[in-house]
Enzyme design. Structure first.
Site, mmCIF file in Angstrom:
data_model
loop_
_atom_site.group_PDB
_atom_site.id
_atom_site.type_symbol
_atom_site.label_atom_id
_atom_site.label_comp_id
_atom_site.label_asym_id
_atom_site.label_seq_id
_atom_site.Cartn_x
_atom_site.Cartn_y
_atom_site.Cartn_z
ATOM 1 N N TYR A 101 0.846 -1.202 0.000
ATOM 2 C CA TYR A 101 0.000 0.000 0.000
ATOM 3 C C TYR A 101 0.876 1.245 0.000
ATOM 4 C CZ TYR A 101 -3.838 -3.158 1.065
ATOM 5 O OH TYR A 101 -4.760 -4.171 0.993
ATOM 6 N N ASN A 124 -12.514 -0.891 -5.087
ATOM 7 C CA ASN A 124 -12.325 -1.144 -6.508
ATOM 8 C C ASN A 124 -13.555 -1.879 -7.048
ATOM 9 O OD1 ASN A 124 -11.452 -2.000 -9.055
ATOM 10 N ND2 ASN A 124 -10.133 -3.593 -8.225
ATOM 11 N N CYS A 132 -6.636 -5.464 -7.659
ATOM 12 C CA CYS A 132 -6.421 -4.994 -6.289
ATOM 13 C C CYS A 132 -5.875 -6.112 -5.396
ATOM 14 C CB CYS A 132 -7.700 -4.404 -5.716
ATOM 15 S SG CYS A 132 -9.144 -5.460 -5.858
ATOM 16 N N HIS A 133 -6.012 -7.368 -5.831
ATOM 17 C CA HIS A 133 -5.468 -8.478 -5.034
ATOM 18 C C HIS A 133 -3.938 -8.461 -5.006
ATOM 19 C CE1 HIS A 133 -5.687 -10.047 -9.195
ATOM 20 N NE2 HIS A 133 -4.635 -10.780 -8.871
ATOM 21 N N GLU A 159 -1.325 -16.805 -9.708
ATOM 22 C CA GLU A 159 -0.486 -16.007 -10.600
ATOM 23 C C GLU A 159 0.990 -16.386 -10.459
ATOM 24 O OE1 GLU A 159 -1.234 -11.794 -10.291
ATOM 25 O OE2 GLU A 159 -3.257 -12.004 -11.091
#
Length: 164
Positions: A101, A124, A132-133, A159
């Protein structure tokens, strides 16, 4: 006039509600998601084969298959100027990577705004596509995710694994 419609599609993370405003994707919500608008605000439910949803569904399918790392479908992000500036940064986080952040706040030129960045991140409206993850706590911790920490961890693991 803002014409809205929505559809619901299956995903490895549960049903996803896709919302379009005037023919452009403006929402992607998970079941039980925090800050999920009321169902009535999504407009008429239409088949997933109706525009603009086929391109969105095709890209999500390719993403979940590990074949797509960057979404190109147009999105309409409705929020405050600050929220939109945060969401526009989110799409710059490379697939399979994370930013804190604080790092996101610094990239916005507001290094002391990590809490405000976190609040905007949580609102979001187009999850997964606007990733946003990929934002984590300064210590690497899995702090807040509107779709739930378990989904956040699974998305990040997915991912990281499909990148290998």
């Amino acid at each position: 006039m803002n014409s809205k419609q929505h559809t619901v599609v299956d995903s490895p993370y549960g049903p996803l509600t896709l919302v379009a405003s005037d023919g452009v994707l403006s929402g992607l919500y998970m079941t039980g998601q925090r800050h999920r608008p009321a169902e009535e605000s999504f407009g008429e439910r239409v088949p997933a084969g109706e525009e603009p949803f086929p391109a969105v569904v095709a890209q999500l399918t390719a993403y979940f298959a590990g074949e797509l790392t960057e979404f190109t479908v147009p999105v309409r992000l409705e929020g405050t100027e600050f929220q939109r500036s945060v969401w526009e940064q989110l799409v710059r986080i490379p697939y399979g990577q994370t930013w804190s952040y604080g790092e996101l706040a610094a990239r916005l030129g507001k290094p002391n705004a990590s809490r405000a960045v976190g609040l905007a991140n949580g609102k979001n409206p187009v999850g997964i596509i606007v990733p946003c993850h990929r934002v984590i706590g300064a210590s690497g911790g899995m702090t807040g995710y509107g779709g739930g920490i378990d989904r956040k961890v699974r998305l990040l693991d997915f991912e990281a694994g499909s990148r290998a």
